[in-house]
Design a protein around this motif. Sequence first.
Motif, PDB file in Angstrom:
ATOM      1  N   ALA A   1      -4.478   6.241  -1.835  1.00 49.26           N
ATOM      2  CA  ALA A   1      -3.205   6.354  -2.549  1.00 49.26           C
ATOM      3  C   ALA A   1      -2.036   6.398  -1.575  1.00 49.26           C
ATOM      4  CB  ALA A   1      -3.212   7.594  -3.438  1.00 49.26           C
ATOM      5  N   LYS A   2      -2.200   7.117  -0.481  1.00 53.27           N
ATOM      6  CA  LYS A   2      -1.142   7.200   0.523  1.00 53.27           C
ATOM      7  C   LYS A   2      -0.881   5.840   1.170  1.00 53.27           C
ATOM      8  CE  LYS A   2      -1.791  12.102   1.671  1.00 53.27           C
ATOM      9  NZ  LYS A   2      -2.201  13.075   2.710  1.00 53.27           N
ATOM     10  N   LYS A   3      -1.930   5.058   1.357  1.00 49.88           N
ATOM     11  CA  LYS A   3      -1.754   3.714   1.920  1.00 49.88           C
ATOM     12  C   LYS A   3      -0.964   2.827   0.962  1.00 49.88           C
ATOM     13  CE  LYS A   3      -5.956   3.784   4.762  1.00 49.88           C
ATOM     14  NZ  LYS A   3      -7.317   3.204   4.968  1.00 49.88           N
ATOM     15  N   LEU A   4      -1.230   2.948  -0.330  1.00 47.13           N
ATOM     16  CA  LEU A   4      -0.451   2.179  -1.297  1.00 47.13           C
ATOM     17  C   LEU A   4       1.014   2.593  -1.275  1.00 47.13           C
ATOM     18  CD1 LEU A   4      -2.682   1.887  -4.509  1.00 47.13           C
ATOM     19  CD2 LEU A   4      -2.332   0.214  -2.688  1.00 47.13           C
ATOM     20  N   LYS A   5       1.252   3.889  -1.164  1.00 46.12           N
ATOM     21  CA  LYS A   5       2.636   4.379  -1.106  1.00 46.12           C
ATOM     22  C   LYS A   5       3.375   3.761   0.069  1.00 46.12           C
ATOM     23  CE  LYS A   5       5.451   8.522  -0.430  1.00 46.12           C
ATOM     24  NZ  LYS A   5       5.471   9.986  -0.231  1.00 46.12           N
ATOM     25  N   ALA A   6       2.718   3.678   1.221  1.00 44.50           N
ATOM     26  CA  ALA A   6       3.359   3.118   2.405  1.00 44.50           C
ATOM     27  C   ALA A   6       3.748   1.662   2.184  1.00 44.50           C
ATOM     28  CB  ALA A   6       2.430   3.250   3.611  1.00 44.50           C
ATOM     29  N   VAL A   7       2.879   0.905   1.537  1.00 42.90           N
ATOM     30  CA  VAL A   7       3.164  -0.517   1.297  1.00 42.90           C
ATOM     31  C   VAL A   7       4.255  -0.678   0.241  1.00 42.90           C
ATOM     32  CG1 VAL A   7       2.187  -2.724   0.558  1.00 42.90           C
ATOM     33  CG2 VAL A   7       0.858  -1.199   2.013  1.00 42.90           C
ATOM     34  N   VAL A   8       4.238   0.159  -0.783  1.00 47.22           N
ATOM     35  CA  VAL A   8       5.302   0.124  -1.787  1.00 47.22           C
ATOM     36  C   VAL A   8       6.650   0.396  -1.132  1.00 47.22           C
ATOM     37  CG1 VAL A   8       6.252   1.327  -3.802  1.00 47.22           C
ATOM     38  CG2 VAL A   8       3.844   0.683  -3.761  1.00 47.22           C
ATOM     39  N   ALA A   9       6.687   1.392  -0.259  1.00 46.99           N
ATOM     40  CA  ALA A   9       7.934   1.723   0.439  1.00 46.99           C
ATOM     41  C   ALA A   9       8.381   0.589   1.350  1.00 46.99           C
ATOM     42  CB  ALA A   9       7.748   3.005   1.248  1.00 46.99           C
ATOM     43  N   GLU A  10       7.434  -0.044   2.012  1.00 45.58           N
ATOM     44  CA  GLU A  10       7.751  -1.124   2.950  1.00 45.58           C
ATOM     45  C   GLU A  10       8.249  -2.373   2.233  1.00 45.58           C
ATOM     46  OE1 GLU A  10       5.353  -3.989   6.154  1.00 45.58           O
ATOM     47  OE2 GLU A  10       4.453  -2.123   5.448  1.00 45.58           O
ATOM     48  N   THR A  11       7.637  -2.699   1.099  1.00 38.68           N
ATOM     49  CA  THR A  11       7.949  -3.948   0.404  1.00 38.68           C
ATOM     50  C   THR A  11       9.065  -3.817  -0.620  1.00 38.68           C
ATOM     51  OG1 THR A  11       6.270  -3.513  -1.300  1.00 38.68           O
ATOM     52  CG2 THR A  11       5.561  -4.744   0.669  1.00 38.68           C
ATOM     53  N   GLY A  12       9.300  -2.607  -1.117  1.00 41.03           N
ATOM     54  CA  GLY A  12      10.279  -2.433  -2.181  1.00 41.03           C
ATOM     55  C   GLY A  12       9.785  -2.885  -3.539  1.00 41.03           C
TER      56      GLY A  12
END
Length: 388
Positions: free
Chosen positions: A119-130
Amino acid sequence: MPRKLRMGMVGGGKDAFIGAIHRLAANMDGQIELVCGALSINPTIAQESGEMLYLPKDRIYLTYDEMITKEAALPADKRMDFVTIVTPNFAHFAPAMMALEHGFHVVIEKPITFTLEEAKKLKAVVAETGLTLCLTHTYSGYPMVKQAKAMVADGALGKIRKVWVEYPQGWLSKLSEREGNAQAAWRTDPKKSGKSGSMGDIGTHAAHLAEYITGAQITKLCADLNTKVEGRLLDDDGSVLLHFSNGASGVLMASQVAAGEENALKIRVYGEKGGLEWAQMEPNTLIIKWLEAPMQILRAGANYTDRLSSFATSNCRTPGGHPEGYLEAFANIYKNFTATVQAKIDGTTPTKEQLDFPGVEDGIRGMAFIDNVVASAQSDLKWTEYKI
């Protein structure tokens, strides 16, 4: 020119339950069209399911990676805009991550992933990609749940002191996973469902509802997990004492062996001035109990704009007295997600009401809830500090 959003689906074939629910909800407002799918890990079922939904032959895919890769290669005016993932828990992370990395928004069933780390990895990608990720905690889509949240936020009940939330079901009162029940089979399998059964499946819904309505976060807990049906590999019953960040205390119960119960999710929240009560099986009603005034009953209805919050009325679809239920609540999640994604496409700003849907942070808290409950149940300590 405005257009429908194009949806792809991973899982949800003809042998599945929740996929059809998602398609009905996504279609309710006419803002979404299903354009492609990898609908099953079984190639025959994937093909047959796509044909039953009248998908173009070249957009019926046999694997999610094939779908995402080929859709990303299509022209911008043809490819899907987002992916809905309705697979069992263990198969959430990989397609969600791949979709985000290829530029697609994501809708995903809860719990968001198999582990908190994922879940934390998904959060990082969501933050990175917008990009936008929506988690379908359906019960937050009910208008009167939103009304309850608004009243608490406005201070109508005063400082919140106590929360009771319960989710009793009875459908796993027998060893159904060994009697041909496919839903029971994967939900009680730790390799597919995760480290918790009842708490991972429905306890997370109860915890999310408590945090959503109160606007507070769980900070400590004391959990007791039980496996009541002999031969079952995961918990099917449990209770949790809670401490919240606003100073409130609470009790959460989730059981799938409450014989005779259906989906009796219910929450009561009490403050200094009064309390509120909402039950999923009577969703259009919100009961308000005042300390120094008679009890009040509020009812959902699109014509009640003078007495309900904008968050409630913007998610009401019919005048008062016309029943709205589970499908409409599900559709509200999709409606708000769609409006937010459309705003990003158009370069505009979504309203606060449109932004009111569960996302990646809710997913992380759900996975943390599972981890903390299991850790507490295995500990001899009375209280477990809530860790994320």
